[in-house]
Structures are given as C-alpha cells and as structure tokens.
Design a protein around this motif. Structure first.
Motif, PDB file in Angstrom:
ATOM      1  N   ALA A 152      46.688  42.957  34.255  1.00  0.00           N
ATOM      2  CA  ALA A 152      45.698  42.797  33.188  1.00  0.00           C
ATOM      3  C   ALA A 152      46.075  41.646  32.260  1.00  0.00           C
ATOM      4  CB  ALA A 152      45.575  44.091  32.389  1.00  0.00           C
ATOM      5  N   THR A 153      47.352  41.416  32.083  1.00  0.00           N
ATOM      6  CA  THR A 153      47.823  40.272  31.291  1.00  0.00           C
ATOM      7  C   THR A 153      47.816  38.989  32.108  1.00  0.00           C
ATOM      8  OG1 THR A 153      49.247  41.742  29.983  1.00  0.00           O
ATOM      9  CG2 THR A 153      49.738  39.386  29.912  1.00  0.00           C
ATOM     10  N   ALA A 154      48.316  39.074  33.328  1.00  0.00           N
ATOM     11  CA  ALA A 154      48.406  37.889  34.177  1.00  0.00           C
ATOM     12  C   ALA A 154      47.043  37.283  34.480  1.00  0.00           C
ATOM     13  CB  ALA A 154      49.113  38.243  35.485  1.00  0.00           C
ATOM     14  N   PHE A 155      45.989  38.082  34.379  1.00  0.00           N
ATOM     15  CA  PHE A 155      44.656  37.576  34.709  1.00  0.00           C
ATOM     16  C   PHE A 155      44.118  36.617  33.646  1.00  0.00           C
ATOM     17  CE2 PHE A 155      40.087  38.088  35.966  1.00  0.00           C
ATOM     18  CZ  PHE A 155      40.246  37.708  37.282  1.00  0.00           C
ATOM     19  N   TRP A 156      44.902  36.384  32.584  1.00  0.00           N
ATOM     20  CA  TRP A 156      44.546  35.333  31.635  1.00  0.00           C
ATOM     21  C   TRP A 156      44.534  33.961  32.305  1.00  0.00           C
ATOM     22  CZ3 TRP A 156      42.146  35.256  27.219  1.00  0.00           C
ATOM     23  CH2 TRP A 156      42.156  36.388  26.397  1.00  0.00           C
ATOM     24  N   GLY A 178      37.524  51.157  44.078  1.00  0.00           N
ATOM     25  CA  GLY A 178      37.457  50.031  44.993  1.00  0.00           C
ATOM     26  C   GLY A 178      36.046  49.563  45.270  1.00  0.00           C
ATOM     27  N   ASP A 179      35.139  50.490  45.620  1.00  0.00           N
ATOM     28  CA  ASP A 179      33.764  50.108  45.932  1.00  0.00           C
ATOM     29  C   ASP A 179      33.073  49.515  44.719  1.00  0.00           C
ATOM     30  OD1 ASP A 179      33.988  50.904  48.545  1.00  0.00           O
ATOM     31  OD2 ASP A 179      33.130  52.905  48.215  1.00  0.00           O
ATOM     32  N   GLU A 180      33.322  50.109  43.542  1.00  0.00           N
ATOM     33  CA  GLU A 180      32.698  49.604  42.320  1.00  0.00           C
ATOM     34  C   GLU A 180      33.210  48.201  41.997  1.00  0.00           C
ATOM     35  OE1 GLU A 180      31.840  51.044  37.708  1.00  0.00           O
ATOM     36  OE2 GLU A 180      33.490  51.932  38.869  1.00  0.00           O
ATOM     37  N   ALA A 181      34.509  47.974  42.179  1.00  0.00           N
ATOM     38  CA  ALA A 181      35.083  46.647  41.915  1.00  0.00           C
ATOM     39  C   ALA A 181      34.481  45.600  42.843  1.00  0.00           C
ATOM     40  CB  ALA A 181      36.602  46.696  42.079  1.00  0.00           C
ATOM     41  N   ARG A 182      34.319  45.935  44.113  1.00  0.00           N
ATOM     42  CA  ARG A 182      33.730  44.979  45.055  1.00  0.00           C
ATOM     43  C   ARG A 182      32.263  44.720  44.737  1.00  0.00           C
ATOM     44  NH1 ARG A 182      37.563  47.620  48.380  1.00  0.00           N
ATOM     45  NH2 ARG A 182      36.155  49.352  48.783  1.00  0.00           N
ATOM     46  N   PHE A 183      31.553  45.750  44.282  1.00  0.00           N
ATOM     47  CA  PHE A 183      30.154  45.571  43.904  1.00  0.00           C
ATOM     48  C   PHE A 183      30.037  44.638  42.706  1.00  0.00           C
ATOM     49  CE2 PHE A 183      26.532  46.887  41.250  1.00  0.00           C
ATOM     50  CZ  PHE A 183      25.490  46.654  42.135  1.00  0.00           C
ATOM     51  N   VAL A 184      30.913  44.828  41.713  1.00  0.00           N
ATOM     52  CA  VAL A 184      30.901  43.963  40.535  1.00  0.00           C
ATOM     53  C   VAL A 184      31.212  42.519  40.939  1.00  0.00           C
ATOM     54  CG1 VAL A 184      32.104  43.442  38.376  1.00  0.00           C
ATOM     55  CG2 VAL A 184      31.446  45.790  38.900  1.00  0.00           C
ATOM     56  N   GLY A 204      29.801  39.032  33.254  1.00  0.00           N
ATOM     57  CA  GLY A 204      30.742  37.923  33.262  1.00  0.00           C
ATOM     58  C   GLY A 204      30.823  37.249  34.614  1.00  0.00           C
ATOM     59  N   ASN A 205      30.854  38.034  35.684  1.00  0.00           N
ATOM     60  CA  ASN A 205      30.904  37.462  37.032  1.00  0.00           C
ATOM     61  C   ASN A 205      29.648  36.672  37.350  1.00  0.00           C
ATOM     62  OD1 ASN A 205      33.204  38.056  39.090  1.00  0.00           O
ATOM     63  ND2 ASN A 205      33.111  39.896  37.812  1.00  0.00           N
ATOM     64  N   LEU A 206      28.496  37.173  36.930  1.00  0.00           N
ATOM     65  CA  LEU A 206      27.249  36.454  37.178  1.00  0.00           C
ATOM     66  C   LEU A 206      27.234  35.124  36.432  1.00  0.00           C
ATOM     67  CD1 LEU A 206      24.444  36.446  38.490  1.00  0.00           C
ATOM     68  CD2 LEU A 206      23.578  37.605  36.451  1.00  0.00           C
ATOM     69  N   TRP A 262      41.754  37.463  43.019  1.00  0.00           N
ATOM     70  CA  TRP A 262      42.418  38.445  42.170  1.00  0.00           C
ATOM     71  C   TRP A 262      41.484  39.401  41.442  1.00  0.00           C
ATOM     72  CZ3 TRP A 262      47.338  39.568  42.542  1.00  0.00           C
ATOM     73  CH2 TRP A 262      48.220  38.607  43.046  1.00  0.00           C
ATOM     74  N   PHE A 263      40.172  39.119  41.376  1.00  0.00           N
ATOM     75  CA  PHE A 263      39.321  39.956  40.527  1.00  0.00           C
ATOM     76  C   PHE A 263      39.296  41.416  40.957  1.00  0.00           C
ATOM     77  CE2 PHE A 263      35.417  42.197  39.608  1.00  0.00           C
ATOM     78  CZ  PHE A 263      35.469  42.208  38.224  1.00  0.00           C
ATOM     79  N   VAL A 264      39.134  41.672  42.253  1.00  0.00           N
ATOM     80  CA  VAL A 264      39.037  43.072  42.696  1.00  0.00           C
ATOM     81  C   VAL A 264      40.304  43.842  42.334  1.00  0.00           C
ATOM     82  CG1 VAL A 264      38.824  44.577  44.712  1.00  0.00           C
ATOM     83  CG2 VAL A 264      37.382  42.545  44.529  1.00  0.00           C
ATOM     84  N   SER A 265      41.460  43.216  42.530  1.00  0.00           N
ATOM     85  CA  SER A 265      42.714  43.869  42.151  1.00  0.00           C
ATOM     86  C   SER A 265      42.783  44.065  40.637  1.00  0.00           C
ATOM     87  CB  SER A 265      43.911  43.028  42.613  1.00  0.00           C
ATOM     88  OG  SER A 265      43.920  42.901  44.015  1.00  0.00           O
ATOM     89  N   TYR A 266      42.366  43.050  39.873  1.00  0.00           N
ATOM     90  CA  TYR A 266      42.363  43.145  38.416  1.00  0.00           C
ATOM     91  C   TYR A 266      41.443  44.264  37.944  1.00  0.00           C
ATOM     92  CZ  TYR A 266      40.673  41.976  33.716  1.00  0.00           C
ATOM     93  OH  TYR A 266      40.272  42.036  32.408  1.00  0.00           O
ATOM     94  N   ALA A 267      40.249  44.355  38.538  1.00  0.00           N
ATOM     95  CA  ALA A 267      39.294  45.377  38.113  1.00  0.00           C
ATOM     96  C   ALA A 267      39.827  46.785  38.375  1.00  0.00           C
ATOM     97  CB  ALA A 267      37.961  45.169  38.840  1.00  0.00           C
TER      98      ALA A 267
END
Length: 391
Positions: free
Chosen positions: A361-365, A242-248, A302-304, A229-234
C-alpha cells in the motif's frame, strides 16, 4: 504504395502483436505447470521479453530505414510466426527464455516499422491514424483472453493458442510480401528516399526529442506500473477480493481503448499541445484517485481516468514529433519505445523492491510519482510542440 493494403497490414499486425504480448500472462499458469517453472523463471521470462524489446527498439531506430518497410515487415512477421511455433514445442523452460528474448526483439522492430509507415502513409491524418493503430494493439489485448478461453473449450493445452496465432502471422506475412512486391512499381513514400542509418545522438541534441524520450519513460512506468501491480495492490492494500480487483482494473483497459479510439476527434476542438496537457492532467488525477481512494467505486473511477488520459498520449506524443521531422520517424519511434521500456523496468522492479521493505500500500506510491513525472515532461514537451504549430 497501395495505401489501403499497407494500412490494413499494419493494423492487423498490431492487433496480432497485442495478442502476442498479452498472451504470455494468460498462458503462464499452464506453461509453468507443464515446464516446471518457478516464480524466478517466470519473472525472468518477462524480463527477457522486455530486454529484447529494448534492444529491438534501439536497432530499429538506427537501421530500419535501410530496408523496404513492407518487405521487412513480412520477413519479421514470418520470424515471429516461426518463434511462436517453435516455442509451442519446447519441453524445457530454458528454450522458452531464449525464445522470449527474440520475440521481444523482433516485435519491437515491427512496432517501429508500423509507426513509421503509418505516419508516412497518412500525412494529413497522422495523429488520428496512429491512434487507430495503437487502438488495434489494445483490441488485440482485449481479444486474447476470449481467444484462449474459446480454444481451451476444444483443447486445454497452452501450446495451441501459440500455434494458431503463428498461422495467422504467417498469412499476414504472405499478404505483406505480396503487397511489397506490388509497391516496388510505385513512387516512393515521402521521406523514404534516404537509406542511411539514423543517429540517436543527433536526435537527442534536439530538446523536444530528448523530452519525448523522458516522457516515454514516464509512460512505460505508469502503464505497466498500474498493469503489473494494481490487482495485487487492490487485494493487499485495499482489501478487495480477487474477482473484484480484476473487475476494477478492467476500467483501466477500457479507458485505454476508448482513449485511443476517440482522442483524435478531440483534435477538432483542441490543438495537439493543448490535448496533450488535458490528457496528462486527467492521467495524473486518475493516479491520485487510485492511490488515495479506498472503495471500489473510487478505484474504478481512478482507473478509468488513468486509462482515458494515458491511452491517447503515446500516439499524440509520437505523431507530434514526426510532424517536426518525419525523416527521423524510425529513430523517434525508437526513442519513445526505449524510454517506455526503461520505465517499465523501473516501475516493475522499483515497486517490488519498495514492497520488500514496506507494505505494498505504501510502495504503490510509485504510480502517482510516475504519473507526476509523465505529466511534467508532457507539459515541457508540449511547449516545444506549440511553436512548431505556429501557436
């Protein structure tokens, strides 16, 4: 048993299985276009892999003890090879769904064999070697995109990556079978004398092993809750491209790999129970930074942290349990794998269901909630491990 050969077989096998598990997501767009798969069918495909893994982990924990590990590993590697080859020729998505279930089931049995065999082969360095084994799985997931991209330069067809991977697994099966025949002339491994099926009920009566399963649930929820879910959340919740989210997100996978490769070196300075708590705290902090952060720098950090904390936990939890009772190795591997599979289902479905009624953004809790669950049960589990170490 030839220790080096058996270790090499398991390590190579885990690398190939890492490629098998991540390959479907990479190939899905081409598979869907070729076989007319809609979103529902695609979702069912991954659900069936998970369901097969759940059943495979349960069966392996009970019955894998009855067989010669390397011979069974050889047979099941050949079975996965045959399944991949068969799936590479399907022309209707219905057969793809059937194959997905069996790939998940057989792969889960291979995981249990790998965990148990490495734990028995390397008694003095159990945690370190199991960490390296899980690192090989992560390495396979990292190699898979490059493997597919390289093959697509030659033949842009989703079937060929499956066929060549099937060939690699078949060669591994032959090597494993040859090693198994040589091993029959050698003394048995410690803890391998019993050929009786194992009992989950008996294991769950031990408080530490029940906590192990509950921690496994949190582990699966966090790893795949973030992974799915992170890429969609970002993109939807934080406005990243999209590219930035995948890089993160790559910082998470990098953290997982580094943690599995290097956590064992920290055992020189920390007892296993202390390192569990340190990693769990880092993981929880990472989950909170991901949810509360907004800029890409904060999300990357945070991901790291999440990957560094999470990656070493699985081998450390399982190896500590096997230190308590190595004879129950298969059922302990089954317990944590079953817990993780249920956590994957809960996080994937729960986040999607919540996002149906509220913004993502809320559901990602669900991520920090899963991390809190994992940290709590790791803390309780480590208190059970601590007396076993004589601390």
């Amino acid at each position: 048993m030839p220790r080096r050969a058996a270790t090499a077989i398991i390590f190579i096998g885990f690398c190939l299985l890492g490629m098998v598990f991540i390959l479907w997501g990479i190939l899905l767009p081409n598979m869907a276009a070729s076989l007319a798969m809609d979103e529902v069918v695609s979702g069912a495909f991954f659900t069936l892999i998970s369901a097969g893994s759940l059943l495979g982990a349960f069966l392996a924990g009970k019955y894998v003890q009855k067989f010669d590990f390397l011979a069974l590993f050889a047979s099941l590697s050949a079975a996965v090879s045959g399944l991949l080859l068969g799936l590479s020729w399907v022309t209707q998505w219905g057969w793809l769904l059937v194959g997905a279930f069996w790939v998940g089931l057989v792969s889960a049995v291979l995981f249990t064999i790998g965990h148990t065999l490495i734990a028995r082969l390397h008694l003095a360095r159990r945690s370190a070697m199991m960490g390296l084994m899980d690192f090989m799985f992560s390495l396979g997931t990292l190699l898979a995109p490059f493997y597919v991209s390289a093959l697509y330069l030659w033949q842009h067809d989703w079937r060929w990556p499956l066929r060549l991977l099937a060939l690699a697994l078949l060669l591994l099966a032959a090597f494993s079978w040859r090693t198994a025949r040589q091993a029959k002339q050698l003394p048995p491994l410690p803890g391998s004398a019993s050929r009786q099926s194992l009992s989950y009920g008996e294991a769950l009566r031990h408080k530490a092993f029940l906590l192990l399963a509950l921690a496994g649930f949190g582990y699966g929820a966090v790893e795949f809750g973030n992974g799915n879910w992170f890429v969609s959340y970002a993109q939807q919740g934080r406005g990243l491209e999209g590219d930035e989210a995948r890089f993160v997100f790559a910082f998470f996978t990098a953290g997982m790999v580094l943690s599995r490769l290097g956590f064992s070196s920290l055992l020189r300075f920390f007892a296993p129970w202390q390192l569990m708590r340190l990693l769990a705290g880092m993981m929880l902090l990472g989950a909170l930074v991901i949810k509360l952060g907004a800029a890409s720098v904060a999300l990357s950090t945070g991901n790291l942290l999440l990957g560094l904390g999470l990656g070493g936990l699985f081998p450390l939890l399982l190896s500590s349990a096997m230190d308590m009772d190595s004879d129950k190795g298969p059922v302990l591997s089954g317990l944590i794998s079953i817990g993780a599979s249920l956590g994957v289902q809960a996080a994937s479905f729960g986040t999607g269901l919540w996002a149906h009624y509220a913004p993502l953004a809320t559901a990602f809790w669900t991520l920090p909630l899963g991390a809190l669950w994992l940290a709590a049960f790791v803390w309780r589990y480590s208190s059970q491990v601590r007396p076993a170490e004589g601390q």
